[in-house]
Design an enzyme around this catalytic site. Structure first.
Site, PDB file in Angstrom:
ATOM      1  N   THR A  88      -4.459  -9.281  -3.657  1.00 31.90           N
ATOM      2  CA  THR A  88      -3.395  -9.796  -4.567  1.00 31.90           C
ATOM      3  C   THR A  88      -1.952 -10.028  -3.814  1.00 31.90           C
ATOM      4  O   THR A  88      -1.196 -11.058  -4.583  1.00 31.90           O
ATOM      5  CB  THR A  88      -3.008  -8.905  -5.608  1.00 31.90           C
ATOM      6  OG1 THR A  88      -2.536  -7.746  -5.151  1.00 31.90           O
ATOM      7  CG2 THR A  88      -4.268  -8.795  -6.600  1.00 31.90           C
ATOM      8  N   LYS A 140     -10.718   0.053   2.477  1.00 29.95           N
ATOM      9  CA  LYS A 140     -10.817  -0.935   2.682  1.00 29.95           C
ATOM     10  C   LYS A 140     -11.504  -1.488   4.009  1.00 29.95           C
ATOM     11  O   LYS A 140     -11.140  -2.371   4.859  1.00 29.95           O
ATOM     12  CB  LYS A 140      -9.641  -2.170   2.457  1.00 29.95           C
ATOM     13  CG  LYS A 140      -8.918  -1.796   1.315  1.00 29.95           C
ATOM     14  CD  LYS A 140      -7.861  -2.881   0.953  1.00 29.95           C
ATOM     15  CE  LYS A 140      -7.161  -2.464  -0.499  1.00 29.95           C
ATOM     16  NZ  LYS A 140      -6.422  -1.236  -0.473  1.00 29.95           N
ATOM     17  N   LYS A 190      -6.898   8.510  -5.595  1.00 27.25           N
ATOM     18  CA  LYS A 190      -7.050   7.470  -4.901  1.00 27.25           C
ATOM     19  C   LYS A 190      -6.420   7.833  -3.447  1.00 27.25           C
ATOM     20  O   LYS A 190      -5.147   8.059  -3.279  1.00 27.25           O
ATOM     21  CB  LYS A 190      -6.660   6.167  -5.171  1.00 27.25           C
ATOM     22  CG  LYS A 190      -6.804   4.989  -4.088  1.00 27.25           C
ATOM     23  CD  LYS A 190      -6.633   3.868  -4.948  1.00 27.25           C
ATOM     24  CE  LYS A 190      -5.408   3.099  -4.800  1.00 27.25           C
ATOM     25  NZ  LYS A 190      -4.702   2.842  -3.479  1.00 27.25           N
ATOM     26  N   ASP A 241      -9.728   4.863  -0.353  1.00 27.53           N
ATOM     27  CA  ASP A 241      -9.320   3.221  -0.318  1.00 27.53           C
ATOM     28  C   ASP A 241      -8.977   2.775   1.235  1.00 27.53           C
ATOM     29  O   ASP A 241      -7.739   2.647   1.470  1.00 27.53           O
ATOM     30  CB  ASP A 241      -8.036   3.087  -1.449  1.00 27.53           C
ATOM     31  CG  ASP A 241      -7.756   1.649  -1.386  1.00 27.53           C
ATOM     32  OD1 ASP A 241      -8.279   0.894  -1.209  1.00 27.53           O
ATOM     33  OD2 ASP A 241      -6.347   1.640  -1.783  1.00 27.53           O
ATOM     34  N   ARG A 293       2.934   4.609  -9.599  1.00 25.25           N
ATOM     35  CA  ARG A 293       4.371   4.734 -10.002  1.00 25.25           C
ATOM     36  C   ARG A 293       4.725   5.002 -11.359  1.00 25.25           C
ATOM     37  O   ARG A 293       5.394   5.861 -11.564  1.00 25.25           O
ATOM     38  CB  ARG A 293       5.266   3.605  -9.164  1.00 25.25           C
ATOM     39  CG  ARG A 293       5.137   3.676  -7.865  1.00 25.25           C
ATOM     40  CD  ARG A 293       5.861   2.462  -7.073  1.00 25.25           C
ATOM     41  NE  ARG A 293       4.661   1.426  -7.294  1.00 25.25           N
ATOM     42  CZ  ARG A 293       4.903   0.274  -6.800  1.00 25.25           C
ATOM     43  NH1 ARG A 293       6.027  -0.337  -6.122  1.00 25.25           N
ATOM     44  NH2 ARG A 293       3.862  -0.735  -6.638  1.00 25.25           N
ATOM     45  N   ASP A 301     -15.117  -4.768   9.248  1.00 27.17           N
ATOM     46  CA  ASP A 301     -15.635  -5.077  10.367  1.00 27.17           C
ATOM     47  C   ASP A 301     -17.053  -5.599  10.591  1.00 27.17           C
ATOM     48  O   ASP A 301     -17.695  -5.816   9.401  1.00 27.17           O
ATOM     49  CB  ASP A 301     -15.656  -3.574  10.975  1.00 27.17           C
ATOM     50  CG  ASP A 301     -15.125  -3.503  12.598  1.00 27.17           C
ATOM     51  OD1 ASP A 301     -16.164  -4.216  13.558  1.00 27.17           O
ATOM     52  OD2 ASP A 301     -14.379  -2.834  13.037  1.00 27.17           O
TER      53      ASP A 301
END
Ligand code: C5P
Length: 252
Positions: A131, A69, A40, A67, A223, A72
């Site tokens: 989130t 996002k 990603k 990624d 991570r 527009d």
């Protein structure tokens, strides 16, 4: 349509390549190609390095989730989506809050562009509610629905607009699955080991096993692999958990 789904557990693992520059990203790509299903590439890496990072991943025959996002007007997002198809990414995302028309025009543009190039249509995902936003943040920006209501509402809108699926937090998987059906792709970040206390900013977490068992099609992990003493060992432990999650799902 689940254009790149597979029952190989490794293919369901997306590594979040959250690196600051090309060299750091390259060392992770070299280490993990063949051990994860996809890389990603997010805003930080793409803004600093550009399309070169996509080419590097593709040269190693790995898959890419871009990624960025997009959010527009319909024409701008549709053209940006065509540029993503031209980079031959396997998955990318737009904000569902851009509306049905934006999502529909994007899906149509992607299908036409992939058809013209004779390549497979990428998975086109919608981001529902970030989130990082809670109910009072939504009220502040003028939304009347709660986060849970808005997530399901936007997932349904994305489904009706022909999007392949959504990015969803672990706790939203069940509601989205029941609203949008079994073929709607759900990609889930926020994965943490069930045995270790969460030490970072992820809060509503699930283990890889739980997320897959709950119905996620792909999980995004950064991570827990990047900061592990042995990243390859951490990676193969997660792939084993995915395999167990799939077996448990099939057994139910
Ligand atoms: O390091 P970690 O496993 O938390 O990485 C998760 C990745 O998924 C990061 O790239 C993060 O930006 C992304 N993400 C997330 N939560 C969302 C959406 C995306 O953690 N709701």
């Amino acid at each position: 349509m689940k254009s790149i789904s597979s029952s190989n557990p490794k293919d369901k693992l997306i590594f979040a390549l959250d690196a600051a520059g090309y060299e750091e990203a390259l060392s992770w790509i070299n280490l993990l190609s063949g051990h994860v299903g996809m890389f990603k590439v997010g805003k930080e890496l793409f803004t600093s390095v550009g399309p070169k990072i996509i080419e590097t991943i593709k040269q190693r025959e790995s898959k890419v989730f871009l990624d960025l996002k997009f959010h527009d007007i319909p024409n701008t997002v549709a053209r940006a989506a065509e540029a993503a198809v031209a980079l031959n990414v396997d998955m990318f995302n737009v904000h569902a809050a851009g509306g049905s028309r934006m999502m529909r025009e994007t899906v149509d543009a992607v299908a036409a562009c992939a058809g013209k190039r004779g390549i497979k249509m990428p998975v086109v995902l919608a981001v529902t509610v970030l989130t990082s936003l809670n109910n009072s943040d939504l009220q502040e920006i003028g939304f009347e629905k709660t986060t849970d209501e808005l997530v399901t509402h936007l997932a349904k809108l994305a489904h009706l607009a022909g999007m392949t699926g959504v990015v969803a937090s672990p706790r939203d998987i069940a509601a989205i699955r029941s609203a949008c059906g079994k073929d709607f792709v759900i990609v889930t970040p926020g994965i943490r080991s069930a045995d270790e206390p969460v030490k970072d900013d992820q809060r509503r977490t699930l283990s890889a096993f739980e997320a897959i068992q709950s119905g996620a099609d792909y999980i995004v992990v950064g991570r827990p692999i990047r900061n592990a003493p042995g990243p390859l060992t951490a990676c193969s432990r997660i792939v084993d958990e995915i395999a167990c999650g799939l077996a448990s799902r099939e057994g139910t």
